[in-house]
Design a protein around this motif. Structure first.
Motif, PDB file in Angstrom:
ATOM      1  N   GLU A  29       8.343   0.865  -0.461  1.00 32.47           N
ATOM      2  CA  GLU A  29       9.065   0.810  -1.733  1.00 32.47           C
ATOM      3  C   GLU A  29      10.564   0.732  -1.490  1.00 32.47           C
ATOM      4  O   GLU A  29      11.267  -0.033  -2.153  1.00 32.47           O
ATOM      5  CB  GLU A  29       8.751   2.043  -2.576  1.00 32.47           C
ATOM      6  CG  GLU A  29       7.341   2.105  -3.086  1.00 32.47           C
ATOM      7  CD  GLU A  29       6.997   3.451  -3.676  1.00 32.47           C
ATOM      8  OE1 GLU A  29       7.842   4.372  -3.631  1.00 32.47           O
ATOM      9  OE2 GLU A  29       5.881   3.590  -4.189  1.00 32.47           O
ATOM     10  N   ARG A  31      -1.181   7.575  -4.909  1.00 30.05           N
ATOM     11  CA  ARG A  31      -0.771   6.550  -5.870  1.00 30.05           C
ATOM     12  C   ARG A  31       0.617   6.879  -6.412  1.00 30.05           C
ATOM     13  O   ARG A  31       0.921   8.037  -6.675  1.00 30.05           O
ATOM     14  CB  ARG A  31      -1.761   6.480  -7.015  1.00 30.05           C
ATOM     15  CG  ARG A  31      -3.141   6.043  -6.571  1.00 30.05           C
ATOM     16  CD  ARG A  31      -4.075   5.890  -7.733  1.00 30.05           C
ATOM     17  NE  ARG A  31      -3.624   4.772  -8.545  1.00 30.05           N
ATOM     18  CZ  ARG A  31      -3.447   4.845  -9.857  1.00 30.05           C
ATOM     19  NH1 ARG A  31      -3.694   5.947 -10.510  1.00 30.05           N
ATOM     20  NH2 ARG A  31      -3.027   3.792 -10.533  1.00 30.05           N
ATOM     21  N   HIS A  32       1.452   5.849  -6.553  1.00 28.30           N
ATOM     22  CA  HIS A  32       2.790   5.964  -7.135  1.00 28.30           C
ATOM     23  C   HIS A  32       2.989   4.809  -8.103  1.00 28.30           C
ATOM     24  O   HIS A  32       3.757   3.887  -7.817  1.00 28.30           O
ATOM     25  CB  HIS A  32       3.872   5.916  -6.053  1.00 28.30           C
ATOM     26  CG  HIS A  32       3.648   6.855  -4.920  1.00 28.30           C
ATOM     27  ND1 HIS A  32       3.832   8.193  -5.033  1.00 28.30           N
ATOM     28  CD2 HIS A  32       3.235   6.625  -3.647  1.00 28.30           C
ATOM     29  CE1 HIS A  32       3.560   8.762  -3.877  1.00 28.30           C
ATOM     30  NE2 HIS A  32       3.191   7.830  -3.016  1.00 28.30           N
ATOM     31  N   PRO A  33       2.324   4.812  -9.241  1.00 30.72           N
ATOM     32  CA  PRO A  33       2.397   3.625 -10.115  1.00 30.72           C
ATOM     33  C   PRO A  33       3.783   3.375 -10.679  1.00 30.72           C
ATOM     34  O   PRO A  33       4.224   2.225 -10.749  1.00 30.72           O
ATOM     35  CB  PRO A  33       1.383   3.919 -11.216  1.00 30.72           C
ATOM     36  CG  PRO A  33       1.175   5.385 -11.198  1.00 30.72           C
ATOM     37  CD  PRO A  33       1.430   5.832  -9.790  1.00 30.72           C
ATOM     38  N   VAL A  34       4.499   4.404 -11.058  1.00 30.46           N
ATOM     39  CA  VAL A  34       5.834   4.204 -11.638  1.00 30.46           C
ATOM     40  C   VAL A  34       6.800   3.698 -10.578  1.00 30.46           C
ATOM     41  O   VAL A  34       7.567   2.756 -10.813  1.00 30.46           O
ATOM     42  CB  VAL A  34       6.343   5.522 -12.276  1.00 30.46           C
ATOM     43  CG1 VAL A  34       7.771   5.377 -12.744  1.00 30.46           C
ATOM     44  CG2 VAL A  34       5.441   5.943 -13.408  1.00 30.46           C
ATOM     45  N   GLU A  35       6.763   4.299  -9.410  1.00 36.30           N
ATOM     46  CA  GLU A  35       7.656   3.885  -8.335  1.00 36.30           C
ATOM     47  C   GLU A  35       7.357   2.461  -7.878  1.00 36.30           C
ATOM     48  O   GLU A  35       8.275   1.693  -7.574  1.00 36.30           O
ATOM     49  CB  GLU A  35       7.551   4.852  -7.149  1.00 36.30           C
ATOM     50  CG  GLU A  35       8.124   6.219  -7.430  1.00 36.30           C
ATOM     51  CD  GLU A  35       7.122   7.164  -8.081  1.00 36.30           C
ATOM     52  OE1 GLU A  35       6.022   6.708  -8.474  1.00 36.30           O
ATOM     53  OE2 GLU A  35       7.444   8.351  -8.204  1.00 36.30           O
ATOM     54  N   ASN A  36       6.072   2.101  -7.834  1.00 39.99           N
ATOM     55  CA  ASN A  36       5.705   0.741  -7.438  1.00 39.99           C
ATOM     56  C   ASN A  36       6.207  -0.279  -8.448  1.00 39.99           C
ATOM     57  O   ASN A  36       6.740  -1.327  -8.063  1.00 39.99           O
ATOM     58  CB  ASN A  36       4.186   0.616  -7.290  1.00 39.99           C
ATOM     59  CG  ASN A  36       3.648   1.413  -6.127  1.00 39.99           C
ATOM     60  OD1 ASN A  36       4.391   1.831  -5.248  1.00 39.99           O
ATOM     61  ND2 ASN A  36       2.347   1.628  -6.129  1.00 39.99           N
ATOM     62  N   VAL A  37       6.038   0.007  -9.722  1.00 41.84           N
ATOM     63  CA  VAL A  37       6.504  -0.918 -10.763  1.00 41.84           C
ATOM     64  C   VAL A  37       8.021  -1.055 -10.701  1.00 41.84           C
ATOM     65  O   VAL A  37       8.558  -2.168 -10.804  1.00 41.84           O
ATOM     66  CB  VAL A  37       6.033  -0.448 -12.155  1.00 41.84           C
ATOM     67  CG1 VAL A  37       6.734  -1.209 -13.247  1.00 41.84           C
ATOM     68  CG2 VAL A  37       4.532  -0.605 -12.282  1.00 41.84           C
ATOM     69  N   ASN A  39       1.682   1.963  -1.157  1.00 38.83           N
ATOM     70  CA  ASN A  39       1.243   3.354  -1.102  1.00 38.83           C
ATOM     71  C   ASN A  39       0.794   3.699   0.307  1.00 38.83           C
ATOM     72  O   ASN A  39      -0.366   4.011   0.558  1.00 38.83           O
ATOM     73  CB  ASN A  39       0.101   3.591  -2.098  1.00 38.83           C
ATOM     74  CG  ASN A  39       0.514   3.327  -3.507  1.00 38.83           C
ATOM     75  OD1 ASN A  39       1.662   3.541  -3.866  1.00 38.83           O
ATOM     76  ND2 ASN A  39      -0.398   2.833  -4.307  1.00 38.83           N
TER      77      ASN A  39
END
Length: 103
Positions: A77, A23-29, A18
């Motif tokens: 990412e 925050r980018h939780p979906v993109e990080n996962v 990030n």
């Protein structure tokens, strides 16, 4: 150039997905899953008996990596996505070469 040798006094750098501060939780996962699928597929490419694992995980990592690349928000990412996509491609190629998708 004495400023080159001075310590900045900050915290040591570490990998941050990030980098834009949000925050980018979906993109990080998605990026981490793409990398994991790619690495597992790549490693299984060296074992001809694991051709089905390499072929399936390589396909999932390859297709999922392209979607993850499409929705990614930061450069970190995107970097993980590219490594995962390339490793997935190598894994699926060797998986198909060694016997395909089914054992």
């Amino acid at each position: 150039m004495p400023h080159v040798f001075r310590s900045t006094g900050g915290r040591p750098s570490r990998l941050r997905l990030n980098s834009d501060g949000r925050r980018h939780p979906v993109e990080n996962v998605l990026s981490v899953v793409t990398l994991a699928c790619g690495l597992i597929a790549f490693v299984s490419a060296f074992f001809p008996g694991a051709h089905a694992i390499g072929a399936w995980l390589g396909t999932v990592g390859f297709v999922g990596g392209f979607y993850s690349q499409y929705v990614s928000a930061t450069t970190a990412e995107r970097s993980l996505n590219i490594v995962g996509i390339v490793a997935s491609f190598v894994g699926v190629a060797f998986g198909i070469y060694h016997g395909g998708f089914y054992p």
